[in-house]
Design a protein around this motif. Structure first.
Motif, PDB file in Angstrom:
ATOM      1  N   THR A   1       0.837  -1.205   0.000  1.00  0.00           N
ATOM      2  CA  THR A   1       0.000   0.000   0.000  1.00  0.00           C
ATOM      3  C   THR A   1       0.870   1.253   0.000  1.00  0.00           C
ATOM      4  O   THR A   1       0.570   2.232  -0.702  1.00  0.00           O
ATOM      5  CB  THR A   1      -0.930  -0.020   1.243  1.00  0.00           C
TER       6      THR A   1
ATOM      7  N   ASP B   1      -4.602  -3.209  -5.080  1.00  0.00           N
ATOM      8  CA  ASP B   1      -3.829  -3.499  -3.875  1.00  0.00           C
ATOM      9  C   ASP B   1      -4.663  -4.415  -2.983  1.00  0.00           C
ATOM     10  O   ASP B   1      -5.882  -4.309  -2.953  1.00  0.00           O
ATOM     11  CB  ASP B   1      -3.541  -2.163  -3.157  1.00  0.00           C
ATOM     12  N   THR B   2      -3.990  -5.311  -2.278  1.00  0.00           N
ATOM     13  CA  THR B   2      -4.731  -6.230  -1.408  1.00  0.00           C
ATOM     14  C   THR B   2      -3.980  -6.436  -0.105  1.00  0.00           C
ATOM     15  O   THR B   2      -2.801  -6.106  -0.007  1.00  0.00           O
ATOM     16  CB  THR B   2      -4.942  -7.590  -2.114  1.00  0.00           C
TER      17      THR B   2
HETATM   18 MG    MG Z   1      -1.851  -2.819   2.478  1.00  0.00          MG
END
Ligand code: MG
Ligand code: GTP
Length: 159
Positions: free
Chosen positions: A32, A64-65
């Motif tokens: 992130t 994003d994960t």
């Molecule tokens: Mg993250």
């Protein structure tokens, strides 16, 4: 779909290209933070970013994960579907996150073999526990691009 990394440097002029970019990697490796640094040029804890180059524009759609184990079951082909670029991120200060890179590579192979895969050694502003030579060998053995980055200082993030 862009399959060859070198095609990125010769995208058609006078056109906007949309590149789906997926991030994978263990918890806390900095996925992130890298996305945020790239999009906002800031360091902070689904973004888009646009780069204008020599006559063409590239719009990145960044997925994003969370890397935490409990979220793994949410991984679906949809997350990877149609991805042009895939970043497998590890933390140079955390050898476990590097040990898990092969798992992330296998996940990527399973769901998406079309994206350009890039191995990202993040937190290079900190002392590295993972030897870069070993990471480079792994990258070479799997035909991955390799880059070391710092979301904190911004080193190599735009590259
Ligand atoms: Mg993250
Ligand atoms: P999950 O979403 O939980 O999987 O984590 P993540 O991969 O998104 O990591 P995140 O970006 O949340 O960063 C985790 C921690 O590492 C935060 O405290 C960040 O401030 C820190 N961090 C991220 N990138 C860097 C970096 O390049 N250098 C340093 N020193 N710290 C970083």
């Amino acid at each position: 779909m862009v399959k060859d990394p070198y095609q990125l440097s010769c995208l058609t002029m006078n056109k906007t290209h949309y590149l789906k970019t997926v991030l994978v990697g263990d918890i806390n490796v900095g996925k992130t933070s890298l996305a945020y640094r790239f999009v906002k040029e800031k360091f902070k804890e689904n973004y888009t970013a646009t780069l204008a180059g020599d006559g063409c524009v590239v719009q990145f759609n960044i997925w994003d994960t969370a890397g935490q184990e409990k979220y793994q079951s949410f991984f679906s082909p949809l997350y990877f579907h149609g991805a042009d670029i895939a970043f497998i991120v590890y933390d140079v200060t955390n050898s476990e996150s590097f040990a898990r890179v092969s798992h992330w590579f296998d996940t990527l192979q399973k769901y998406c073999n079309t994206a350009i895969p890039v191995l990202v050694a993040n937190k290079c502003d900190c002392g590295s526990i993972v030897e870069e030579g070993i990471a480079l060998s792994f990258a070479a053995s799997k035909s991955l691009q390799f880059v070391h980055t710092s979301a904190k200082t911004g080193e190599n993030v735009e590259d």
